[in-house]
Motif scaffolding. Structure first.
Motif, PDB file in Angstrom:
ATOM      1  N   GLY A  92       0.883  -1.234   0.114  1.00 54.52           N
ATOM      2  CA  GLY A  92      -0.092  -0.086   0.135  1.00 54.52           C
ATOM      3  C   GLY A  92       0.889   1.076   0.122  1.00 54.52           C
ATOM      4  N   ASN A  93       0.357   2.353  -0.661  1.00 52.83           N
ATOM      5  CA  ASN A  93       1.126   3.365  -0.637  1.00 52.83           C
ATOM      6  C   ASN A  93       1.321   4.452   0.746  1.00 52.83           C
ATOM      7  OD1 ASN A  93       1.717   3.179  -3.385  1.00 52.83           O
ATOM      8  ND2 ASN A  93      -0.154   4.396  -3.921  1.00 52.83           N
ATOM      9  N   ASP A  94       0.309   3.904   1.391  1.00 51.66           N
ATOM     10  CA  ASP A  94       0.370   4.660   3.124  1.00 51.66           C
ATOM     11  C   ASP A  94      -0.479   3.775   3.851  1.00 51.66           C
ATOM     12  OD1 ASP A  94      -2.441   4.729   2.264  1.00 51.66           O
ATOM     13  OD2 ASP A  94      -2.562   6.679   1.583  1.00 51.66           O
ATOM     14  N   ALA A  95      -0.520   4.240   5.039  1.00 53.31           N
ATOM     15  CA  ALA A  95      -1.277   3.223   6.223  1.00 53.31           C
ATOM     16  C   ALA A  95      -2.584   2.802   5.877  1.00 53.31           C
ATOM     17  CB  ALA A  95      -1.101   4.036   7.474  1.00 53.31           C
ATOM     18  N   ALA A  96      -3.512   3.864   5.142  1.00 55.94           N
ATOM     19  CA  ALA A  96      -4.977   2.989   4.773  1.00 55.94           C
ATOM     20  C   ALA A  96      -4.680   1.996   3.742  1.00 55.94           C
ATOM     21  CB  ALA A  96      -5.349   4.256   4.029  1.00 55.94           C
ATOM     22  N   GLY A  97      -3.780   2.163   3.137  1.00 55.30           N
ATOM     23  CA  GLY A  97      -3.508   1.296   1.953  1.00 55.30           C
ATOM     24  C   GLY A  97      -2.990  -0.128   2.550  1.00 55.30           C
ATOM     25  N   VAL A  98      -2.172  -0.241   3.714  1.00 54.68           N
ATOM     26  CA  VAL A  98      -1.583  -1.351   4.461  1.00 54.68           C
ATOM     27  C   VAL A  98      -2.819  -1.820   5.153  1.00 54.68           C
ATOM     28  CG1 VAL A  98      -0.337  -2.195   6.346  1.00 54.68           C
ATOM     29  CG2 VAL A  98       0.640  -0.598   4.808  1.00 54.68           C
ATOM     30  N   ALA A  99      -3.765  -0.982   5.647  1.00 56.43           N
ATOM     31  CA  ALA A  99      -5.065  -1.821   6.354  1.00 56.43           C
ATOM     32  C   ALA A  99      -5.949  -2.466   5.383  1.00 56.43           C
ATOM     33  CB  ALA A  99      -5.737  -0.519   6.985  1.00 56.43           C
ATOM     34  N   VAL A 113       1.166 -11.572   9.744  1.00 57.90           N
ATOM     35  CA  VAL A 113       1.796 -11.099   8.816  1.00 57.90           C
ATOM     36  C   VAL A 113       3.395 -10.394   9.082  1.00 57.90           C
ATOM     37  CG1 VAL A 113      -0.237  -9.874   7.485  1.00 57.90           C
ATOM     38  CG2 VAL A 113       0.792  -8.631   9.278  1.00 57.90           C
ATOM     39  N   ASN A 114       4.179 -10.171   8.100  1.00 60.49           N
ATOM     40  CA  ASN A 114       5.494  -9.431   8.617  1.00 60.49           C
ATOM     41  C   ASN A 114       5.233  -8.098   7.741  1.00 60.49           C
ATOM     42  OD1 ASN A 114       6.529 -11.543   9.808  1.00 60.49           O
ATOM     43  ND2 ASN A 114       8.261 -11.717   8.433  1.00 60.49           N
ATOM     44  N   ILE A 115       5.518  -6.880   8.308  1.00 69.63           N
ATOM     45  CA  ILE A 115       5.555  -5.640   7.806  1.00 69.63           C
ATOM     46  C   ILE A 115       6.954  -5.168   8.075  1.00 69.63           C
ATOM     47  CG2 ILE A 115       4.545  -3.426   7.057  1.00 69.63           C
ATOM     48  CD1 ILE A 115       2.012  -4.721   8.164  1.00 69.63           C
ATOM     49  N   GLU A 116       7.791  -4.552   6.849  1.00 71.60           N
ATOM     50  CA  GLU A 116       9.197  -4.162   7.049  1.00 71.60           C
ATOM     51  C   GLU A 116       9.387  -2.655   6.944  1.00 71.60           C
ATOM     52  OE1 GLU A 116      10.601  -5.005   2.583  1.00 71.60           O
ATOM     53  OE2 GLU A 116      10.080  -6.762   3.818  1.00 71.60           O
ATOM     54  N   ASP A 117      10.206  -2.274   7.577  1.00 66.67           N
ATOM     55  CA  ASP A 117      10.755  -0.593   7.602  1.00 66.67           C
ATOM     56  C   ASP A 117      11.303  -0.530   6.152  1.00 66.67           C
ATOM     57  OD1 ASP A 117      12.931  -1.724   8.621  1.00 66.67           O
ATOM     58  OD2 ASP A 117      12.643  -0.537  10.492  1.00 66.67           O
ATOM     59  N   ALA A 130       0.111   0.280  13.223  1.00 70.59           N
ATOM     60  CA  ALA A 130      -1.026   0.906  14.000  1.00 70.59           C
ATOM     61  C   ALA A 130      -2.135   0.640  12.958  1.00 70.59           C
ATOM     62  CB  ALA A 130      -1.015   2.322  14.258  1.00 70.59           C
ATOM     63  N   ALA A 131      -2.385   0.855  11.595  1.00 67.57           N
ATOM     64  CA  ALA A 131      -3.216   0.723  10.870  1.00 67.57           C
ATOM     65  C   ALA A 131      -3.418  -0.822  10.794  1.00 67.57           C
ATOM     66  CB  ALA A 131      -2.969   1.302   9.485  1.00 67.57           C
ATOM     67  N   ALA A 132      -2.432  -1.642  10.477  1.00 73.11           N
ATOM     68  CA  ALA A 132      -2.691  -3.082  10.473  1.00 73.11           C
ATOM     69  C   ALA A 132      -3.487  -3.721  11.587  1.00 73.11           C
ATOM     70  CB  ALA A 132      -1.298  -3.941  10.172  1.00 73.11           C
ATOM     71  N   ARG A 133      -3.105  -3.231  12.885  1.00 75.98           N
ATOM     72  CA  ARG A 133      -3.658  -3.684  14.179  1.00 75.98           C
ATOM     73  C   ARG A 133      -4.995  -3.239  14.144  1.00 75.98           C
ATOM     74  NH1 ARG A 133      -3.380  -7.300  16.044  1.00 75.98           N
ATOM     75  NH2 ARG A 133      -1.017  -7.200  16.497  1.00 75.98           N
ATOM     76  N   ARG A 138     -11.177  -4.301  13.683  1.00 75.75           N
ATOM     77  CA  ARG A 138     -12.004  -4.069  13.145  1.00 75.75           C
ATOM     78  C   ARG A 138     -13.013  -5.628  12.851  1.00 75.75           C
ATOM     79  NH1 ARG A 138      -9.879   0.623  11.274  1.00 75.75           N
ATOM     80  NH2 ARG A 138      -9.523  -0.439   9.311  1.00 75.75           N
ATOM     81  N   ALA A 139     -12.128  -6.174  12.163  1.00 76.61           N
ATOM     82  CA  ALA A 139     -12.594  -7.409  11.480  1.00 76.61           C
ATOM     83  C   ALA A 139     -12.526  -8.469  12.885  1.00 76.61           C
ATOM     84  CB  ALA A 139     -11.471  -8.156  10.837  1.00 76.61           C
ATOM     85  N   GLY A 140     -12.383  -8.338  13.893  1.00 75.13           N
ATOM     86  CA  GLY A 140     -12.377  -9.144  15.046  1.00 75.13           C
ATOM     87  C   GLY A 140     -11.797 -10.215  15.115  1.00 75.13           C
ATOM     88  N   ALA A 141     -10.500  -9.982  14.461  1.00 74.02           N
ATOM     89  CA  ALA A 141      -9.676 -11.308  14.099  1.00 74.02           C
ATOM     90  C   ALA A 141      -8.279 -11.154  14.962  1.00 74.02           C
ATOM     91  CB  ALA A 141      -9.392 -11.142  12.565  1.00 74.02           C
ATOM     92  N   ASP A 142      -7.693 -12.234  15.375  1.00 74.15           N
ATOM     93  CA  ASP A 142      -6.414 -12.383  16.092  1.00 74.15           C
ATOM     94  C   ASP A 142      -5.504 -12.437  14.934  1.00 74.15           C
ATOM     95  OD1 ASP A 142      -4.416 -12.720  17.705  1.00 74.15           O
ATOM     96  OD2 ASP A 142      -5.129 -14.561  18.393  1.00 74.15           O
ATOM     97  N   LEU A 143      -4.560 -11.356  14.901  1.00 74.51           N
ATOM     98  CA  LEU A 143      -3.474 -11.525  13.828  1.00 74.51           C
ATOM     99  C   LEU A 143      -2.180 -11.155  14.555  1.00 74.51           C
ATOM    100  CD1 LEU A 143      -2.808 -11.008  10.786  1.00 74.51           C
ATOM    101  CD2 LEU A 143      -2.800  -8.395  11.380  1.00 74.51           C
ATOM    102  N   PHE A 144      -1.383 -12.143  14.296  1.00 75.37           N
ATOM    103  CA  PHE A 144       0.259 -12.007  14.664  1.00 75.37           C
ATOM    104  C   PHE A 144       0.802 -11.102  13.965  1.00 75.37           C
ATOM    105  CE2 PHE A 144       4.368 -12.668  16.012  1.00 75.37           C
ATOM    106  CZ  PHE A 144       4.556 -12.969  17.262  1.00 75.37           C
TER     107      PHE A 144
END
Length: 270
Positions: A92-99, A113-117, A130-133, A138-144
């Protein structure tokens, strides 16, 4: 009995416990995921580089989100163990895209998921995490959510202060919602021990030839060990050697260690 995404997510979290770290031989397509699962893997992790290469793209946020998500869904459907997906910078181009990407990953049935800097400013990855979390909540899902720090892998900054910078980033990423921290490019035992000691969430490192063994890394406090793109690179090296032999000396010896056709075919027939 059907195993739900939340069941798999709980199992996946429970596997991050030193001194017996979670070993991940990263897959890049359905066949590699099935082979790795059949070898005894407790979970499957994808390699973003391997995935991109298998789909005809270079690594480095070039692959499209739709193609990445399609591959993740195919792997999840093909294996019984939990799947965590390497999504580079988040597609994604920004945090919203990552969400949006994370929503797609969850819909595909993955549990992490892995997300890299990379070379991005640390604050930008913190916003993406933060957007990923928030997307998972919002989905009510457990995500590592595993935050990858590339200071050592890319040799960023002053070597004398690299550990301090890495720890500062790790603390920022944990505050943003990361469940784990991945620091590839580190094999020095003193540095690994310092990372494990000062990071409050499970530490993930990347291993390969010359790195400490799984048992040694577990004793240092490592909770997760990844082979990254190494397995894919080794597989492509076999393809290159076979071609070079065929076009050069005309022999086929490099094929002697291959998986038997019936065995591989059976793995994809189940």
């Amino acid at each position: 009995m059907t195993t739900t995404q939340s069941d798999k997510a709980r199992l996946f979290r429970s596997l991050h416990i030193p001194p017996v770290p979670l070993p991940l031989a990263n897959a890049w397509d359905v066949a590699s995921a099935r082979v790795i699962e059949a070898a005894g893997a407790p979970a499957i992790a994808t390699t973003s580089a391997g995935v991109a290469w298998s789909l005809g793209s270079p690594d480095g946020d070039v692959l499209s989100r739709d193609r990445a998500l399609d591959l993740i869904a195919r792997i999840v459907a093909a294996v019984a163990v939990p799947v965590t997906a390497d999504i580079e910078g988040g597609y994604g181009n920004d945090a919203a895209g990552v969400a949006e990407t994370v929503s797609g990953v969850l819909a595909a049935g993955a549990v992490g998921v892995n997300i890299e800097d990379g070379t991005r400013p640390p604050a930008e990855l913190a916003a993406r995490l933060a957007a990923a979390r928030q997307s998972a909540d919002r989905a009510g899902a457990d995500l590592f959510l595993n935050a990858r720090i590339d200071t050592f892998l890319f040799g960023l900054g002053d070597p004398d202060t690299r550990l301090k910078e890495t720890l500062a980033r790790a603390h920022m990423y944990v505050d943003a919602g990361a469940d784990g921290v991945f620091v590839p490019g580190v094999t020095d035992t003193a540095t690994i021990a310092a990372l494990a000691r000062d990071i409050s969430v499970p530490l993930n490192v990347m291993a390969g030839p010359g790195a400490p063994t799984v048992a040694e890394l577990g004793a240092l406090g490592v909770a997760r060990i990844s082979l990254g793109s190494g397995v894919a690179q080794a597989a492509y090296a076999v393809a290159r050697r076979a071609a070079q032999k065929l076009f050069g000396t005309g022999d086929y010896d490099s094929l002697a260690q291959g998986i038997a056709f019936p065995e591989l075919n059976a793995l994809l027939s189940e």
